[in-house]
Structures are given as structure tokens and as C-alpha cells.
Design a protein around this motif. Structure first.
Motif, PDB file in Angstrom:
ATOM      1  N   ASP A   1      -0.997   2.741   7.262  1.00  0.00           N
ATOM      2  CA  ASP A   1      -0.745   2.632   8.700  1.00  0.00           C
ATOM      3  C   ASP A   1       0.193   3.760   9.127  1.00  0.00           C
ATOM      4  O   ASP A   1       0.809   4.426   8.286  1.00  0.00           O
ATOM      5  CB  ASP A   1      -0.163   1.251   9.053  1.00  0.00           C
ATOM      6  CG  ASP A   1       1.194   1.052   8.423  1.00  0.00           C
ATOM      7  OD1 ASP A   1       2.146   1.767   8.811  1.00  0.00           O
ATOM      8  OD2 ASP A   1       1.323   0.200   7.529  1.00  0.00           O
ATOM      9  N   GLY A   2       0.309   3.969  10.441  1.00  0.00           N
ATOM     10  CA  GLY A   2       1.030   5.122  10.976  1.00  0.00           C
ATOM     11  C   GLY A   2       2.458   5.266  10.465  1.00  0.00           C
ATOM     12  O   GLY A   2       2.873   6.349  10.046  1.00  0.00           O
ATOM     13  N   LYS A   3       3.198   4.155  10.460  1.00  0.00           N
ATOM     14  CA  LYS A   3       4.614   4.220  10.072  1.00  0.00           C
ATOM     15  C   LYS A   3       4.757   4.527   8.570  1.00  0.00           C
ATOM     16  O   LYS A   3       5.577   5.345   8.151  1.00  0.00           O
ATOM     17  CB  LYS A   3       5.264   2.869  10.406  1.00  0.00           C
ATOM     18  CG  LYS A   3       6.750   2.926  10.542  1.00  0.00           C
ATOM     19  CD  LYS A   3       7.264   1.654  11.216  1.00  0.00           C
ATOM     20  CE  LYS A   3       8.615   1.322  10.634  1.00  0.00           C
ATOM     21  NZ  LYS A   3       8.717  -0.009  10.089  1.00  0.00           N
ATOM     22  N   THR A   4       3.912   3.877   7.780  1.00  0.00           N
ATOM     23  CA  THR A   4       3.951   4.081   6.325  1.00  0.00           C
ATOM     24  C   THR A   4       3.519   5.504   5.996  1.00  0.00           C
ATOM     25  O   THR A   4       4.082   6.156   5.105  1.00  0.00           O
ATOM     26  CB  THR A   4       3.020   3.062   5.621  1.00  0.00           C
ATOM     27  OG1 THR A   4       3.304   1.766   6.143  1.00  0.00           O
ATOM     28  CG2 THR A   4       3.228   3.048   4.135  1.00  0.00           C
TER      29      THR A   4
ATOM     30  N   HIS B   1      -6.524  14.429   7.878  1.00  0.00           N
ATOM     31  CA  HIS B   1      -6.956  14.332   9.275  1.00  0.00           C
ATOM     32  C   HIS B   1      -5.743  14.007  10.151  1.00  0.00           C
ATOM     33  O   HIS B   1      -5.871  13.892  11.352  1.00  0.00           O
ATOM     34  CB  HIS B   1      -7.988  13.212   9.444  1.00  0.00           C
ATOM     35  CG  HIS B   1      -9.307  13.513   8.816  1.00  0.00           C
ATOM     36  ND1 HIS B   1     -10.120  14.524   9.258  1.00  0.00           N
ATOM     37  CD2 HIS B   1      -9.949  12.939   7.778  1.00  0.00           C
ATOM     38  CE1 HIS B   1     -11.216  14.556   8.515  1.00  0.00           C
ATOM     39  NE2 HIS B   1     -11.129  13.610   7.609  1.00  0.00           N
ATOM     40  N   ASN B   2      -4.589  13.828   9.501  1.00  0.00           N
ATOM     41  CA  ASN B   2      -3.384  13.407  10.202  1.00  0.00           C
ATOM     42  C   ASN B   2      -2.666  14.650  10.750  1.00  0.00           C
ATOM     43  O   ASN B   2      -2.020  15.392  10.022  1.00  0.00           O
ATOM     44  CB  ASN B   2      -2.494  12.641   9.196  1.00  0.00           C
ATOM     45  CG  ASN B   2      -1.265  12.054   9.844  1.00  0.00           C
ATOM     46  OD1 ASN B   2      -0.714  12.626  10.791  1.00  0.00           O
ATOM     47  ND2 ASN B   2      -0.826  10.922   9.325  1.00  0.00           N
TER      48      ASN B   2
ATOM     49  N   GLY C   1       0.816  -1.220   0.000  1.00  0.00           N
ATOM     50  CA  GLY C   1       0.000   0.000   0.000  1.00  0.00           C
ATOM     51  C   GLY C   1       0.847   1.267   0.000  1.00  0.00           C
ATOM     52  O   GLY C   1       0.572   2.217  -0.728  1.00  0.00           O
ATOM     53  N   GLY C   2       1.916   1.248   0.797  1.00  0.00           N
ATOM     54  CA  GLY C   2       2.798   2.413   0.865  1.00  0.00           C
ATOM     55  C   GLY C   2       3.522   2.643  -0.451  1.00  0.00           C
ATOM     56  O   GLY C   2       3.680   3.777  -0.909  1.00  0.00           O
ATOM     57  N   GLU C   3       3.955   1.546  -1.081  1.00  0.00           N
ATOM     58  CA  GLU C   3       4.647   1.663  -2.379  1.00  0.00           C
ATOM     59  C   GLU C   3       3.693   2.172  -3.451  1.00  0.00           C
ATOM     60  O   GLU C   3       4.057   3.029  -4.270  1.00  0.00           O
ATOM     61  CB  GLU C   3       5.228   0.299  -2.779  1.00  0.00           C
ATOM     62  CG  GLU C   3       6.433  -0.091  -1.942  1.00  0.00           C
ATOM     63  CD  GLU C   3       6.859  -1.546  -2.145  1.00  0.00           C
ATOM     64  OE1 GLU C   3       7.983  -1.886  -1.764  1.00  0.00           O
ATOM     65  OE2 GLU C   3       6.049  -2.357  -2.671  1.00  0.00           O
ATOM     66  N   GLN C   4       2.475   1.645  -3.447  1.00  0.00           N
ATOM     67  CA  GLN C   4       1.476   2.100  -4.433  1.00  0.00           C
ATOM     68  C   GLN C   4       1.260   3.610  -4.292  1.00  0.00           C
ATOM     69  O   GLN C   4       1.204   4.343  -5.274  1.00  0.00           O
ATOM     70  CB  GLN C   4       0.139   1.385  -4.200  1.00  0.00           C
ATOM     71  CG  GLN C   4       0.152  -0.075  -4.575  1.00  0.00           C
ATOM     72  CD  GLN C   4      -1.067  -0.830  -4.067  1.00  0.00           C
ATOM     73  OE1 GLN C   4      -1.779  -0.373  -3.173  1.00  0.00           O
ATOM     74  NE2 GLN C   4      -1.308  -2.000  -4.618  1.00  0.00           N
TER      75      GLN C   4
END
Ligand code: ADP
Length: 227
Positions: free
Chosen positions: A178-181, A205-206, A149-152
Motif C-alpha cells: 500500500d502507499g504508506k508502506t 510504476h511508482n 507485507g511491508g516487513e516481508q
């Protein structure tokens, strides 16, 4: 050299009409985003952040108000001109990556460049530069389905920046991570903006994300406040 003001919105109003009546979403939004400035757009769901991003990105028209991109008025631009402006000067990132599933990561970054007439050689060179900056060179020939997901989402960022836009518009770009990604993506975006000097308006929202940016504005009751 790009003009000092990348995006300027003046007294933007937007309502949606339905059988139940009219819903006034934006009620006099004014905002200037300077060259290289990154602005967080805050506000609870349903306050009109996406509506504002669509108007800023020339995907929708306000009912009234003025919009300037790179110092030029876009309020009366034809659809063809708006499409040209979007392709050349604006990059979009959404909550979901919306990559072309049948194209590799590299091809997804090359495609928008080909649409504005960049040669294959030049487009690929730029794609490799972006892949390198995002730490994704080993993933270049993977299809989106083979990426995390992070790479996408990082490929979606690279695609948005492929035509060296003056303005990056993002709608909850970390909302699905997720938080780290999410944190890694935020850092990538801030670093890329320092290299490429694009301006950004990012709905999020972050709060951690918002505090990494230059400035925060909050959409409330149809108008913007400093946050
Ligand atoms: P946010 O991005 O802050 O969640 P939106 O801009 O998506 O807010 O929506 C603001 C309000 O406008 C919501 O009440 C939403 O239901 C309404 N809205 C958004 N798009 C449309 C549309 N095309 N037609 C009618 N109502 C809409």
C-alpha cells in the motif's frame, strides 16, 4: 574502492522466438550505472523491463551486445562465473518477497552469506546490522508468514544486501504494497544506499519512488530514453 562504473550495457538486443514468430524486446539498450547511483527504470508493462533486469543480473543472456560489471566484461563468462558474480556482487528484490517460508527473518538473511562461505558468526552479525537499520530487530525470529507485507519486503531487501552487493536490481519492489508502506520501503532503500554505497536499477510504476532516485530512464520501443 569499487570502480566508477558498476554496470555498463552496450547495445543490448534481445528477442523471444515463438511459433508466432520473433518478438524484438530490447533493440539496442545502452546504459551506465555509476557507483552509488540509483536509477529508476520506467515503462509500461510488457516493454521489457524484467527482460533487461534479468540480463543485467546475469540471469539471461542477450542475443548481442556487451555487459560489464565493475569494469569487467561478463559477455563471455561461463555459467559458473555468472553464478559467482551474482552471489557476490548482485542483489535482487522482486515484487513478491520469495523468502524461504521455513526460515526465520534472521535465517533468511544469513542464508545467502553462508552460500558464499561467510562464517555463521559473521553472517549473523551482518544480518543483525541490517535488521537494525530496517527497524526489524523485534521480528528477527519470526517466520515470514508471521510478518506483514511491508516487513516481508524489508527482509527481502536485507537478504538482497546481505553479501554487500555492488548492484541492487529490483523489479517492482513496491508493487505489492500500500502507499504508506511503499513510501517507507523507498525511504529505507535510499538510506541504505547512502550507508552501503551500492548502485541500483529499479523497475517501478511508482512515480514518487522514481523521483526519490538519482535518475530516471524510460524503456520505449526497445531502447532507453532519459525520463
Ligand atoms: P515488463 O517487465 O516491462 O512488463 P517483460 O520483460 O516481462 O516486460 O516482457 C517484455 C515482452 O517479452 C512481453 O511481451 C512478454 O510477453 C515477452 N516475454 C518475456 N519473457 C518471455 C519469454 N521467456 N518468452 C517469450 N516471451 C517473453
Amino acid at each position: 574502492m569499487r570502480p566508477e562504473e558498476t554496470l555498463k550495457l552496450e547495445k543490448i538486443y534481445k528477442s523471444y522466438k515463438s511459433a508466432q514468430g520473433s518478438l524484438a524486446v530490447l533493440q539496442g539498450v545502452s546504459l551506465t550505472v555509476s557507483r552509488g547511483e540509483m536509477v529508476a527504470l520506467l515503462g509500461p508493462s510488457g516493454t521489457g523491463k524484467s527482460t533487461l533486469l534479468h540480463i543485467a543480473g546475469l540471469l539471461d543472456q542477450p542475443d548481442t551486445g556487451a555487459l560489464y560489471l565493475l569494469g569487467e566484461s561478463c559477455s563471455r563468462a561461463t555459467d559458473t562465473m555468472r553464478t559467482q558474480w551474482r552471489r557476490h556482487h548482485i542483489g535482487f528484490v522482486y515484487q513478491f518477497h520469495h523468502l524461504m517460508p521455513e526460515l526465520t527473518a534472521l535465517e533468511n538473511i544469513v542464508l545467502p552469506q553462508r552460500l558464499v562461505g561467510t562464517s555463521v558468526k559473521e553472517a549473523e552479525a551482518r544480518a543483525w546490522t541490517l535488521l537494525e537499520q530496517l527497524g526489524l530487530v523485534p521480528r528477527a525470529h519470526h517466520l515470514p508468514s508471521a510478518l506483514s507485507g511491508g516487513e516481508q519486503q524489508r527482509i527481502a531487501v536485507a537478504r538482497a544486501l546481505a553479501n554487500t552487493p555492488a548492484l541492487l536490481l529490483a523489479d517492482e519492489p513496491t508493487g505489492n504494497l500500500d502507499g504508506k508502506t511503499a513510501q517507507a520501503l523507498i525511504q529505507d532503500l535510499v538510506t541504505l544506499s547512502k550507508t552501503w554505497h551500492f548502485s541500483a536499477l529499479i523497475a517501478t510504476h511508482n512515480i514518487e519512488f522514481a523521483h526519490c532516485l538519482d535518475r530516471r530512464v524510460q524503456l520505449q520501443n526497445g531502447v532507453l530514453h532519459n525520463a
